[in-house]
Every structure is written in C-alpha cells, then in structure tokens.
Design an enzyme around this catalytic site. Structure first.
Site, PDB file in Angstrom:
ATOM      1  N   CYS A 112      34.567  38.982  30.563  1.00  0.00           N
ATOM      2  CA  CYS A 112      35.592  39.971  30.209  1.00  0.00           C
ATOM      3  C   CYS A 112      36.171  39.776  28.812  1.00  0.00           C
ATOM      4  O   CYS A 112      36.850  40.661  28.292  1.00  0.00           O
ATOM      5  CB  CYS A 112      36.703  39.967  31.259  1.00  0.00           C
ATOM      6  SG  CYS A 112      36.108  40.417  32.909  1.00  0.00           S
ATOM      7  N   HIS A 254      42.688  43.176  28.321  1.00  0.00           N
ATOM      8  CA  HIS A 254      41.590  43.411  29.259  1.00  0.00           C
ATOM      9  C   HIS A 254      42.150  43.988  30.543  1.00  0.00           C
ATOM     10  O   HIS A 254      43.120  43.470  31.108  1.00  0.00           O
ATOM     11  CB  HIS A 254      40.859  42.094  29.536  1.00  0.00           C
ATOM     12  CG  HIS A 254      40.009  42.151  30.762  1.00  0.00           C
ATOM     13  ND1 HIS A 254      39.026  43.097  30.931  1.00  0.00           N
ATOM     14  CD2 HIS A 254      40.008  41.397  31.891  1.00  0.00           C
ATOM     15  CE1 HIS A 254      38.447  42.912  32.107  1.00  0.00           C
ATOM     16  NE2 HIS A 254      39.034  41.899  32.709  1.00  0.00           N
ATOM     17  N   ASN A 284      38.177  47.696  36.626  1.00  0.00           N
ATOM     18  CA  ASN A 284      37.883  46.600  35.700  1.00  0.00           C
ATOM     19  C   ASN A 284      36.434  46.738  35.254  1.00  0.00           C
ATOM     20  O   ASN A 284      35.511  46.555  36.047  1.00  0.00           O
ATOM     21  CB  ASN A 284      38.117  45.263  36.419  1.00  0.00           C
ATOM     22  CG  ASN A 284      37.845  44.054  35.540  1.00  0.00           C
ATOM     23  OD1 ASN A 284      37.161  44.142  34.528  1.00  0.00           O
ATOM     24  ND2 ASN A 284      38.366  42.901  35.949  1.00  0.00           N
TER      25      ASN A 284
END
Length: 333
Positions: A112, A254, A284
């Site tokens: 990520c 993020h 996500n």
C-alpha cells in the site's frame, strides 16, 4: 541548477464490475451495516476474469498522459502487489500497450506504500537528470489474492489504478513535489502478507496449504502501527518542507479504513474534514489508492491550484512514507 519533479497529468481507472456490501454479505457472515461501521466502505470494483493489472494500469496511464497534454515519457514506474506475472515485471507490458517505445520501465513492490515509493523513484530520476518526463502508476487486481471466505479481508479491498505524469521543473513552481520520507521494518513482515509464493523452500516434504496463497492481515496491530508510522512520516516531511500542520489544505492518506484516516488526522492535529476520502466508493485499492483519491478529488473540484497537499501511506513490508505537493492546474482527463 536544482531540478524538481512537477505533477503534470493525472488519471484513474476502475473496472466496470461494481460489488456492493450486500452482494458480499450474501456469502459471508456479515452485513452492509457491519462493513460500513468498521471500514467506511459501501462498495468496491472488481476485475472480471481476463482483466489484468496491466489493463487497469493502461487505462489510468492513458488518461494521465492525455491530462498532461503530451503522450511521451522517458520512463514508466508501476507500483503493484498483483503483477500480471511473477516474472517479468508488468511495467514493460504497460509501456508497450501505451505505445511508449523503448522507455525505461520497471515495477515497485511496497504494497500500500507502493505508489509513494514509485513516486519517489520517478522524482529521483528527474532530479538526477535521467529523465524529463516520467509516468508513475499504482495498479492492483487485489481481489485475485483474497480468500473469499475471509470476512476480515474480502470486504475491504477493491481493484483499480491511478496514475500521474511528472515532468522536470523548478522546486519553487506550483505542482513541484516536496521532500520524501520513506521507511521500512522487516520485523513486521507477518502482519501484512501472502504466506506462500515463489519457489518452494528446500527440504519441504509438501507444499503450502491452499489458504497460504491468500492475503492475510493482522488488523488490530496494523491499525495502530499505520497511524503511528504515517503520523511520524507526515510530520517529518512537513518539517522538511517548512509547513506547519495548519498550513495543510488536504491530507491524502492511503485509503485503508475510514477510522485510520480520521485517527491519523487527529494524531497530526489536522481537522478531519481536510482528509480526502473515496474509500466508501472504491474500498482499499492498495498501491492505487492515493492516485485514485487524487483523481477523484480533482474530478470533483475539491483540489484548487495552490492548495497544500500532504500525501502519506503505510503498507506491508512493513513500509511507510510521505511527501508534500502544492496542487497545480491539471487538465481533467
């Protein structure tokens, strides 16, 4: 003369298949309310069979190049946890599909945090004089590595891609990227991982269990580490840039979980309403999350030229990072 990387183009790409919480709840011990209350997610997009990470990367990359007004770049960096193949890298395939000729092309794997690592790679190449223009893409088909029976992960992630074009410019001009802070801690490798993969270890009597090929995450430990590491990294780049927290117009973290984003804003002393969020709409998307959040905020008119933007991420490795950016006038793709 000091050179800096300046943001010159922006684009995003989502696969067409929209998956709601209700659809997932039908096969999991879950509900729309359960997912929303814990993650802030109400839907995500998932790639159909035959749609590759490179396909999504090409979609985002082509839009970013169009936004920049110039289809030519000297290099391409693709951040992904889900490449088309373990070998070779996905970036040369993307470069070929985009018609970039023989431009340098390579992958970055930092889960990520991948987009920030890739962004730093592109910015560094420009600063060193190795390129005038660099295309940086974060792209994922994360749904392919999720255990469909694992409620804790299968409701969180989605697929997608986001991209930016960087050009050589002056450190003081609008759109220039500020200093970077990047870090890692391999002691936390088991917190965010796919346990099996690659060649089998020597001496193994039998292969890994089937579930070991799926993504796993220790959510509670990751939550607090993510807040702590992103907060520290964000403060580091603010200090290096010479910005106070109150100078920041937008926090683009993020998109892991809406609770993490809100807690991070509290941690660094920034009003929660300044945190950009698109997790409700896309989930996500790992390495694609920051550029997608930027693309969606830009399309919505939420980013104004001159706005001071703070970017930060945390991911497997463990990895983390942050940078700053003064938002430029960018064409909508």
């Amino acid at each position: 003369m000091t050179r800096a990387a300046v943001l010159a183009g922006l684009g995003g790409c989502l696969p067409p298949r929209l998956v709601t919480n209700e659809e997932l709840a039908a096969r999991l011990d879950s509900s729309d309310e359960w997912v929303r209350s814990r993650t802030g997610i109400r839907q995500r997009y998932m790639a159909e069979a035959g749609v590759l990470t490179s396909d999504l990367a090409v979609g985002a990359g082509s839009r970013a190049l169009k936004s920049s007004g110039d289809p030519h770049v000297d290099a391409l960096v693709v951040a992904t946890t889900t490449p088309d193949r373990p070998c070779p890298a996905t970036a040369p395939t993307v470069a070929s599909k985009l018609g970039l000729g023989h431009a340098a092309a390579w992958d970055v794997s930092a889960v990520c945090t991948g987009f920030l690592y890739a962004l730093a790679s592109g910015a560094g190449l420009i600063a060193a004089g190795g390129a005038e223009r660099v295309l940086v893409i974060g792209a994922e088909t994360f749904s392919r590595i999720l255990n469909p029976a694992d409620r804790s992960t299968s409701v969180i992630f989605g697929d997608g891609a986001g991209a930016v074009v960087l050009r050589a410019g002056d450190p003081d001009e609008v759109g220039a990227l500020g200093p970077f802070d990047l870090g890692s801690d391999g002691e936390g490798v088991e917190l965010i991982t796919v346990p099996a993969g690659g060649p089998p270890p020597d001496g193994m009597d039998q292969g890994p269990a089937p579930e070991d090929y799926y993504f796993t995450m220790q959510g509670k430990k990751v939550f607090w580490l993510a807040v702590q590491r992103m907060g520290q990294s964000a403060q580091t780049v603010l200090d290096r840039t010479g910005w106070r927290v109150e100078d920041v117009d937008h926090l683009v973290a993020h998109q892991a979980n809406h609770r993490i984003t809100r807690r991070l804003a509290d941690e660094i002393g920034l009003p929660r309403e300044r945190a950009v969020s698109n997790i409700a709409e896309v989930g996500n998307t790992a390495a694609a999350s920051i550029p997608l959040a930027l693309a969606h905020a830009h399309a919505a008119g939420a980013l104004t030229p001159g706005d001071r933007v703070l970017l930060t991420a945390f991911g497997g490795g463990l990895t983390w990072g942050a940078t700053t950016l003064t938002w430029p006038a960018v064409e909508r793709s």
